[in-house]
Design a protein around this motif. Structure first.
Motif, PDB file in Angstrom:
ATOM      1  N   GLN A  81       0.929  -1.099   0.246  1.00  0.00           N
ATOM      2  CA  GLN A  81      -0.018  -0.037  -0.175  1.00  0.00           C
ATOM      3  C   GLN A  81       1.065   1.263   0.037  1.00  0.00           C
ATOM      4  OE1 GLN A  81      -2.938  -0.237   2.838  1.00  0.00           O
ATOM      5  NE2 GLN A  81      -4.223   0.997   1.536  1.00  0.00           N
ATOM      6  N   VAL A  84       1.112   7.140   2.724  1.00  0.00           N
ATOM      7  CA  VAL A  84       0.344   8.234   2.395  1.00  0.00           C
ATOM      8  C   VAL A  84       0.927   9.434   2.326  1.00  0.00           C
ATOM      9  CG1 VAL A  84      -1.561   9.340   4.008  1.00  0.00           C
ATOM     10  CG2 VAL A  84      -1.504   7.138   4.363  1.00  0.00           C
ATOM     11  N   SER A 143      -4.435  -3.112  -0.717  1.00  0.00           N
ATOM     12  CA  SER A 143      -4.836  -2.866   0.673  1.00  0.00           C
ATOM     13  C   SER A 143      -5.016  -4.543   1.095  1.00  0.00           C
ATOM     14  CB  SER A 143      -6.178  -2.009   0.913  1.00  0.00           C
ATOM     15  OG  SER A 143      -6.629  -2.504   2.118  1.00  0.00           O
ATOM     16  N   LYS A 345     -13.874  -2.335   7.744  1.00  0.00           N
ATOM     17  CA  LYS A 345     -13.247  -1.887   6.351  1.00  0.00           C
ATOM     18  C   LYS A 345     -13.561  -2.881   5.466  1.00  0.00           C
ATOM     19  CE  LYS A 345      -8.678  -0.122   4.810  1.00  0.00           C
ATOM     20  NZ  LYS A 345      -7.300   0.309   5.361  1.00  0.00           N
ATOM     21  N   TYR A 379     -16.351   3.813   4.973  1.00  0.00           N
ATOM     22  CA  TYR A 379     -14.810   4.336   4.979  1.00  0.00           C
ATOM     23  C   TYR A 379     -14.575   5.406   5.710  1.00  0.00           C
ATOM     24  CZ  TYR A 379     -13.436   0.754   1.401  1.00  0.00           C
ATOM     25  OH  TYR A 379     -13.047  -0.407   0.574  1.00  0.00           O
ATOM     26  N   SER A 384      -9.249   8.336   9.337  1.00  0.00           N
ATOM     27  CA  SER A 384      -8.104   8.475   8.354  1.00  0.00           C
ATOM     28  C   SER A 384      -7.806   7.255   7.635  1.00  0.00           C
ATOM     29  CB  SER A 384      -6.886   9.109   9.348  1.00  0.00           C
ATOM     30  OG  SER A 384      -6.254   8.401  10.077  1.00  0.00           O
ATOM     31  N   SER A 385      -7.568   6.218   8.387  1.00  0.00           N
ATOM     32  CA  SER A 385      -7.295   4.676   7.701  1.00  0.00           C
ATOM     33  C   SER A 385      -8.119   4.519   6.554  1.00  0.00           C
ATOM     34  CB  SER A 385      -7.444   3.644   8.591  1.00  0.00           C
ATOM     35  OG  SER A 385      -8.792   3.665   9.005  1.00  0.00           O
ATOM     36  N   GLN A 387      -9.672   6.809   4.645  1.00  0.00           N
ATOM     37  CA  GLN A 387      -9.776   7.913   3.577  1.00  0.00           C
ATOM     38  C   GLN A 387      -9.601   7.917   2.363  1.00  0.00           C
ATOM     39  OE1 GLN A 387     -11.121  11.017   4.711  1.00  0.00           O
ATOM     40  NE2 GLN A 387     -10.852  11.666   2.355  1.00  0.00           N
TER      41      GLN A 387
END
Lengths: 1282, 98
Positions: A81, A84, A143, A345, A379, A384-385, A387
């Motif tokens: 992943q 960020v 992910s 998630k 989501y 933040s995870s 986002q």
């Protein structure tokens, strides 16, 4: 519509495809780099199968065909992943780069709204959005909670140049370099492997490679091993017909030479390789689809082996193989499980995929949307995870909505994607705005609003160019808006940002729009102003701004004052209406010989045609322009160098040239030139000033032409805050005005108002009155001096003057300079009305002719005395016109006029009213009651003198001086009454018998009202100017007959109390006040100056009839012989203005007289009542019946009888007297009171016929029309003669 | 949340004919323009809704960051409303609802 062919479908086919992880050795990469490509890049073009047509069978029995297919090759190091921060950085780079590209468009104008709507979407949408969105979607890849990004196979690549290639293959997979997904157990480590040997033909023949390949096949199995020969081209010049790599290589510079070393054989080899690959992959899926792996206990963590993961993998694989039904079924299966486990998630991921599957199946849109929203919200809830996933999900959602033309909804999703991260939300908002634009019907307001929101965020992340771009687009919506705050906000910020980029011209353009922001708060105005000035300073040059709104010029206030024949002493004089002056001028301006039909003809003869058509001004004389400047802001601004823009052309020929230049006035440089070139021929005034917040200021600008020619006023220019030159042309506005006014001014186009023909200098008279008071109390009398000056050397002649209000201002006598005011007004014993002043050149019809010998030339001024008299309390505009002719007859102008204008405010002072009652017992004697009220606000007055005007009347005090006013002055608000005796001194009253009436020679026409000790001299009221002013006063009330002898005029002279004098008035000159009352009459007795008392006076019950009884007072008679007959004469005077009929009724019995009411008002005071017979006491007692003793006393007195008729009627003309003979008979000596008669009087209005009607109409308003008066005592003593 | 409300009457051609800021909260520097922006943007929806209903009161039609837009379109052509009487009335009414 086939969902797969929509943008979202295409995107999904591209993005949700199997991933093949590539593990390679360094030497493989080296071989590939020779082509300028990485290994993955080299293979990528061959991972796209656009038309393969492979039959496929999944869970259902119905096989279907796969037409398009794609593989994603990813290096093992990229299978994770994305970080960020890295993703953000990448995003920023993309945006910044996009911003750079747009630079060229920044300065262009924003498109029109209509254009916006017409142009296609692809034109409008910035192209980088698509790319950026892809990047955003990729940011969420790999992910662990979703498996379509998980590698389905592994490609192990070893070069033939590597040593021990077989071992290398093993090493590659065993190293710790494997991605965490595999190591963490998120996916099955038992991944399908494929072994590829790369051989570079440049490095030698393929024999060695083939050997290794056979070795590999024996080790790993035949199907899993392939050989790829590359770089077979020898000379490196081969050109590919269609470059398959071009689209995959973003950064490569020499695109043409890509893959030049790969020859066609290689290509086919690569193709062959992948074919085998595919089959394997397919098998893998098939197998996986068949055998559900062994069950594992599912905890919070789903490993690859958990049943949920397996189903998810199955679903994803089905999705990738385009078997969406199967995928959907699997997703639905685990969706609830995840939800129950609160694995949000994963739940969201599954929901997302369900939505996509629904979409691609083109089923149940609602379901698709519901799932998408569900996924998106889930989501978002993750914080933040989630986002990045939310973003991806949102973008897919948006695409879905866009496909269905639900732009409005798409926009709101964009809005929801916005995160804390500014740059991100900026892009999203901008995209949202375009959605609003594309929605049907277009939502332009939202479009603009979101662009502004987006621009705001761009600015905060220093993406100035993007910010400008968005605001510019927004401008197309807000361009004409009247929403002031919006407009200000947009323009101000664009301005600021252009300034940041150094595009100062554009910045100024926008800043100008917000400068006149009167609705903003003071702080904001200051901010705007400061930034504006700063931008100018940064620009480093002064700008000329045609539409500068600071200050605002009120063009309707524009006034041009120029002097042709008409000259003005002051600006106020010039602003007086021309018609007013003209009416005053009528008697002054010469009428020309010959027939003239109208005023146009006159002008024709007086001036050449050229002059007639336009305004004329004289060289060397300034033209004044008055314009109002308004500061619309609350903050003060400073304006400097305000001056007119003018052009002066020498002659008629030049005119055409200058006209040409003025037509190009929009050009700044041209403007400059016009002004500069003329600076030698005209003098322009320059003014600096500052305007406070909201202040208005009339600015007076002048231009003085120095030579003959044509002068044109073009406009006005000024410097704002010392840096910005603003200018304003009059023309544009006047043109507008012209249209608005229409035909009314057709004769003279307004443009001509600003065009002047300059003629050569002629003499000009200047004049002013010294120290003209602005305020004066009523009655104020003051000498003034008019100063006239002629600056030129040419002399003038034939001076005339006219004053609009002779009541207030009169022309004095040059020979009597009133330096010794007020001594010149004093009455001197020797100077008893010599009459010399009366024949002073009396102005005929108000026009005063100056003496012929008066010459005004050079610096010697002419001083002429004037008198000011503040006649009535009001505001009076005084106009004075002075006419003069040129000595030099050759000049263009034969004559000129000087116009002076002053305003006088007259404050109330003493209010004087008179009440005159006739004395009933004495003809031509009157009681005058003068009521004086001090109505001023601050001044105390001292009355000093009352005079009756003319020789007909004498006046005397009834009180002593000290008794009148103890304090000797009238304070503010104080009222006081004075009583005087007024006596007629007219000769006409000499009776018929030749008896000279008592003329009271001791009574004068002046009465001093202040003690002698004050030594105030009496004022001569017969002297000019008092007599002049009195004449004016009389003519003010000139309705009545001038020759009416029954009226009396009074002049009251007063002085301000000395101690009371206001210091600010500062004039130590003694002040004098005269109050005039004209046409005071008895009976009606209306002091003409005070009309307010009119009704009150009318209702007064005073009788209009007065009479006297004339006859002997003492008579000796011998009663023994006969009774005594005594003749008397009654003189009756009718003081009313109508005919009176009077009947005299005599009564012989005393009782009758008792019944009569005692006369009201005037009652003679009999000094010695003791002398009176008892009859008298009866008369007095008539008022009080309580005196019982009086009544019986009456009888013993022997009565007298009236002889002759008991009733006689007389008709009396108005204001006339008549004598009625009377006779009594007395029978015994005694003292008799002859009061036993009644006079009945009857006033005949309008001939008497309709008097009753008149009375009925308005009884209360009518004067008393009839009445009766009882006789008053006349004591006659008859004695027995011896 | 700041309880300021902006009340704007808009005439034809989107000309604001009356503006009033009501509420007790301390004024933010950019409140005026923000309110204008929000209200201006809401006009889109007003235009849509105005044709679909005959009611004058359109309820909450738009929201932005908790700024609720209540709009009642008086489609009367006219200039700015400058009447102070109207102003006080509006403010008094607003006090009731805030």
């Amino acid at each position: 519509m086939d969902p797969a062919s929509t943008p979202l479908g295409k995107m999904l086919l591209e993005e949700i495809t199997p991933v093949v992880m590539v593990l390679r050795t360094d030497s493989v990469e080296e071989a590939c780099v020779k082509n300028g490509l990485s290994f993955v890049e080299m293979l990528s073009p061959f991972c796209n199968f656009s038309n393969i047509d492979v039959p496929l069978r999944t869970s259902s029995d119905q096989p279907y065909r796969l037409r398009k297919f794609k593989l994603r090759l990813v290096y093992e190091s990229d299978v994770h992943q994305p970080n960020v921060e890295v993703a953000k950085e990448r995003l920023k780079q993309v945006i910044t780069k996009a911003g750079e590209k747009e630079n060229s468009e920044l300065s262009s104008d924003p498109p029109q709204v209509s254009n916006l709507l017409d142009s296609s979407k692809s034109e409008l949408l910035p192209s980088w959005f698509e790319y950026l969105n892809k990047e955003l979607i990729r940011a969420a890849s790999f992910s662990e909670h979703e498996t379509f990004d998980h590698p389905v196979a592994c490609l192990l690549v070893v070069s033939s140049m590597d040593e021990q290639p077989i071992n290398r293959f093993v090493d590659l997979f065993n190293t710790n370099k494997l991605p965490s997904l595999l190591n963490d157990g998120a996916m099955d480590p038992k991944i399908l492997k494929h072994y590829l040997l790369v051989h570079d033909n440049h490095d030698g023949s393929s024999e060695k490679a083939l050997k290794i390949l056979s070795e590999m096949k024996s080790t790993f199995g035949t199907n899993e091993c392939h050989l790829l020969c590359i770089n077979s081209s020898q000379d490196a010049t081969m050109e590919h017909q269609d470059d398959p790599w071009a689209s995959y290589k973003n950064d490569a510079s020499p695109v043409q030479h890509l893959g030049c070393c790969l020859d066609v054989d290689d290509t086919s080899a690569v193709s062959a390789t992948r074919r085998g690959f595919r089959n394997q992959i397919k098998n893998l899926w098939w197998r996986k689809g068949k055998d559900d792996p062994n069950e594992m206990p599912s905890g919070s963590m789903y490993t690859f082996s958990s049943i949920e993961s397996q189903i998810r993998v199955l679903g994803d694989h089905a999705f990738m193989l385009h078997d969406y039904e199967l995928a959907l079924a699997n997703y639905s299966l685990i969706s609830t499980d995840y939800k129950l486990d609160k694995a949000w998630k994963r739940y969201a991921g599954v929901q997302e995929m369900m939505a996509l599957a629904y979409f691609l199946l083109d089923q149940s849109r609602k379901e698709a949307e519901y799932c998408m929203e569900n996924a998106f919200n889930t989501y978002l809830k993750l914080g933040s995870s989630g986002q990045q996933n939310a973003t991806r999900c949102g973008l897919w959602w948006i695409e879905m909505l866009k496909t269905r033309d639900q732009y409005k909804e798409a926009a709101s999703v964009y809005f929801r994607i916005c995160s804390e991260e500014l740059l991100h939300s900026a892009v999203m908002l901008e995209q949202a705005s375009y959605c609003y634009l594309f929605s049907k019907p277009p939502m332009l307001y939202k479009y603009g609003f979101h662009l502004v929101l987006s621009g705001d965020r761009y600015r905060k992340t220093d993406q100035v160019k993007h910010a400008i771009r968005t605001y510019r687009s927004a401008l197309s919506v807000y361009k004409e808006t009247t929403w002031s705050y919006i407009r200000d906000h947009v323009h101000f910020h664009i301005g600021q940002w252009y300034a940041l980029l150094g595009l100062h011209d554009l910045a100024v353009k926008h800043m100008l729009q917000v400068l006149a922001c009167s609705h903003q708060s003071k702080a904001t105005q200051e901010l705007f102003l400061r930034d504006f000035v700063q931008i100018f300073q940064e620009a480093g040059k002064t700008f000329e701004v045609p539409g500068l709104q600071l200050p605002v010029i009120d063009i309707s206030s524009l006034k041009v004052v120029f002097e042709d024949q008409r000259t003005y002493a002051s600006y106020p004089a010039a602003s007086v209406k021309e018609s007013l002056w003209r009416s005053l001028e009528e008697d002054l301006i010469p009428s020309l010989p010959g027939a003239r039909t109208n005023w146009l003809d006159v002008q024709t003869k007086l001036m050449p045609k050229r002059l007639r058509e336009s305004n004329v001004c004289v060289a060397g004389e300034a033209i004044k322009v008055v314009v109002e400047f308004t500061n619309p802001l609350q903050v003060p601004i400073s304006i400097s160098n305000v001056s007119l823009i003018c052009e002066l052309s020498q002659s008629e020929e030049d005119k055409s040239d200058t006209n040409a230049s003025t037509s190009e006035l929009e050009n700044d440089e041209d403007h400059q030139r016009v002004v500069m070139s003329d600076s030698a021929s005209v003098i322009l005034s320059e003014i600096d000033y500052s305007l406070g917040g909201g202040e208005k200021k009339l600015v007076e600008l002048t231009v003085t032409p120095k030579m003959e020619g044509t002068l044109k006023l073009v406009g006005v220019r000024w410097k704002f805050s010392g840096c910005v030159v603003g200018f304003y042309t009059f023309e544009s506005i006047l043109l507008v005005k012209k249209i608005a006014r229409g035909k009314r001014k057709a004769k003279q186009s307004p443009l001509n108002d600003l065009k002047f023909v300059v003629v050569k200098p002629v003499p000009k008279l200047e004049g002013h009155i010294h120290a003209f008071p602005e305020k004066a109390h009523a009655g104020h009398l003051q000498p003034l001096i008019l100063e006239l000056k002629n600056q030129s050397d040419c002399s003038i002649k034939n001076l005339k003057m006219k004053i609009s209000h002779p009541r207030f201002l009169s022309i004095g006598n040059k020979e009597v300079p009133h330096v010794d005011f007020p001594a010149c007004l004093e009455k001197r014993p020797d100077n008893k009305q010599s009459g010399t002043h009366a024949n002073l050149k009396k102005p005929s019809e108000g026009v005063f002719l100056f003496p012929e010998d008066v010459a005004i030339k050079g610096d010697k001024p002419l001083l002429w005395p004037l008198w000011l008299h503040a006649a009535v309390p009001e505001s009076v505009p005084l106009y004075i016109i002075i006419y003069y002719e040129m000595e030099d007859t050759s000049s263009v102008m034969k004559y000129r006029t000087l116009r002076l204008h002053y305003n006088l405010q007259v404050l109330p002072s003493l209010d004087v009213s008179f009440k005159i009652s006739p004395c009933p017992s004495r003809l031509q004697e009157f009681l005058v009651r003068m009521d004086v009220v001090n109505k001023s606000s601050a001044q105390s007055f001292q009355v000093s003198q009352l005079s009756s005007v003319g020789d007909n009347w004498g006046i005397s005090r009834l009180q002593t001086i000290d008794g009148i006013i103890p304090s000797q002055s009238l304070a503010v608000g104080q009222a006081f009454s004075f009583f005087f005796m007024l006596k007629s001194r007219r000769q006409s009253l000499v009776d018929a018998a030749g008896h000279v009436p008592d003329l009271f020679p001791d009574i004068g026409s002046d009465v001093r009202l202040c003690p002698e000790s004050l030594k105030e001299p009496l004022v001569n009221i017969t002297h000019s100017p008092l007599s002049d002013f009195h004449d004016s006063e009389r003519s003010q009330h000139g309705i009545r007959n001038q020759e009416d002898d029954n009226t009396v005029d009074f002049i009251l002279i007063s002085r301000p109390l000395k101690s009371d004098r206001n210091s600010e008035e500062a004039s130590d000159q003694p002040q004098l006040f005269s109050h005039h009352a004209c046409y005071c009459r008895q009976y009606s007795l209306l002091p003409s100056s005070n009309a307010d008392n009119l009704s009150e006076q009318k209702t007064a019950s005073t009788s209009p009839i007065s009479w006297t009884m004339n006859g002997p007072r003492t008579k000796y008679h011998n009663f023994s012989s006969s009774f005594c007959e005594i003749s008397l004469r009654m003189t009756i005077h009718n003081s009313s203005d109508v005919i009176a009929s009077i009947s005299i009724n005599t009564a012989d019995s005393a009782g009758q007289s008792d019944a009569l009411p005692s006369p009201r008002g005037w009652q003679p005071v009999v000094a010695d009542t003791k002398v009176a017979s008892p009859k008298v006491s009866v008369a007095v007692a008539g008022n009080s019946a309580e005196l019982p003793s009086s009544e019986p006393v009456a009888s013993p007195v022997s009565p007298f009888i009236w002889s002759g008729s008991s009733c006689s009627n007389v008709q009396l003309e108005p204001s006339s007297s008549t004598d009625v003979p009377m006779q009594i008979c007395v029978f015994s000596p005694g003292t008799y009171d002859l009061s036993s008669y009644v006079l009945n009087w009857n006033l005949r209005k309008d001939g008497g016929g309709n008097q009753l009607e008149a009375k009925e109409k308005k009884p209360e308003e009518m004067r008393k029309l009839w009445g009766s008066c009882s006789g008053y005592p006349y004591f006659l003593t008859v004695l027995q003669s011896v | 949340m700041a309880t300021t409300a902006s009340f704007i009457i808009v005439s034809r051609n989107d000309i604001p004919i009356y503006e009033a800021e009501v509420g007790s909260a301390t004024k933010r520097e950019d409140a005026a323009q923000l309110h204008q922006f929000v209200l201006h943007a809401a006009l889109d929806i007003v235009q849509d809704l105005a044709w679909t209903t005959s009611a004058m009161f359109l309820k909450n039609i738009d929201r932005f960051n908790d700024l609720v837009v209540l709009l009642n379109p008086l489609y009367l052509p006219g200039a700015r409303i400058a009447s102070s009487h109207f102003d006080t009335k509006v403010r008094a009414l607003a006090r009731k609802y805030l």
